[in-house]
Write a protein that holds these residues in place. Sequence first.
Motif, PDB file in Angstrom:
ATOM      1  N   ASN A   5       0.705  -1.285  -0.171  1.00 56.97           N
ATOM      2  CA  ASN A   5       0.121   0.190   0.073  1.00 56.97           C
ATOM      3  C   ASN A   5       0.664   1.101  -0.087  1.00 56.97           C
ATOM      4  O   ASN A   5       0.579   2.223  -0.645  1.00 56.97           O
ATOM      5  CB  ASN A   5      -1.083  -0.002   1.055  1.00 56.97           C
ATOM      6  N   GLU A   9       0.726   4.108  -2.974  1.00 59.47           N
ATOM      7  CA  GLU A   9       0.551   5.774  -2.449  1.00 59.47           C
ATOM      8  C   GLU A   9       1.751   6.695  -2.970  1.00 59.47           C
ATOM      9  O   GLU A   9       1.516   7.645  -3.366  1.00 59.47           O
ATOM     10  CB  GLU A   9       0.322   5.802  -1.043  1.00 59.47           C
ATOM     11  N   ARG A  25      -7.256  -1.742  -8.372  1.00 63.57           N
ATOM     12  CA  ARG A  25      -6.668  -3.133  -8.081  1.00 63.57           C
ATOM     13  C   ARG A  25      -7.009  -3.960  -9.469  1.00 63.57           C
ATOM     14  O   ARG A  25      -7.937  -3.897  -9.859  1.00 63.57           O
ATOM     15  CB  ARG A  25      -7.310  -3.664  -7.037  1.00 63.57           C
ATOM     16  N   HIS A  30      -1.927  -3.435  -9.184  1.00 66.77           N
ATOM     17  CA  HIS A  30      -2.646  -2.015  -9.460  1.00 66.77           C
ATOM     18  C   HIS A  30      -2.421  -1.475 -10.891  1.00 66.77           C
ATOM     19  O   HIS A  30      -1.186  -1.432 -11.289  1.00 66.77           O
ATOM     20  CB  HIS A  30      -2.253  -1.026  -8.358  1.00 66.77           C
TER      21      HIS A  30
END
Length: 127
Positions: A5, A9, A25, A30
């Motif tokens: 994650n 970001e 996703r 991603h």
Amino acid sequence: MAAHNELVEHCRELLAPLGAVRVKRMFGGHGFYVDELFIALIAFGRLYLKADASTRARFEAAGCEPFVYETQKSSKDKPVTMSYFTAPEDAMESPAFMQPWARLALEAALRARAAKKPAAKPARPAR
């Protein structure tokens, strides 16, 4: 999962100078969109940027690696190479360093969209 994650970001921040970045996703990774153009993806813990015949040589000259995956259909299948390359290591350090590479990805995505034929219009009913 937290590290993954954080990478998502971080990459969103790196690509933000291009405009609003949407992340989706997909396939255990991603996808990154700018203005509904698919410009990048994260797979295997790495960011890959869209490339094409016009930009491939620049990515290769910078030592970037193509996105390659193995299919699981049969033992005869060969690795599949996609039109995405890793971002140069220094580009991962800041949005300013990423910007020229992200622009190349955006330009490749724009060319890909322009090359697609427009969808056929449904036939009008006879009068």
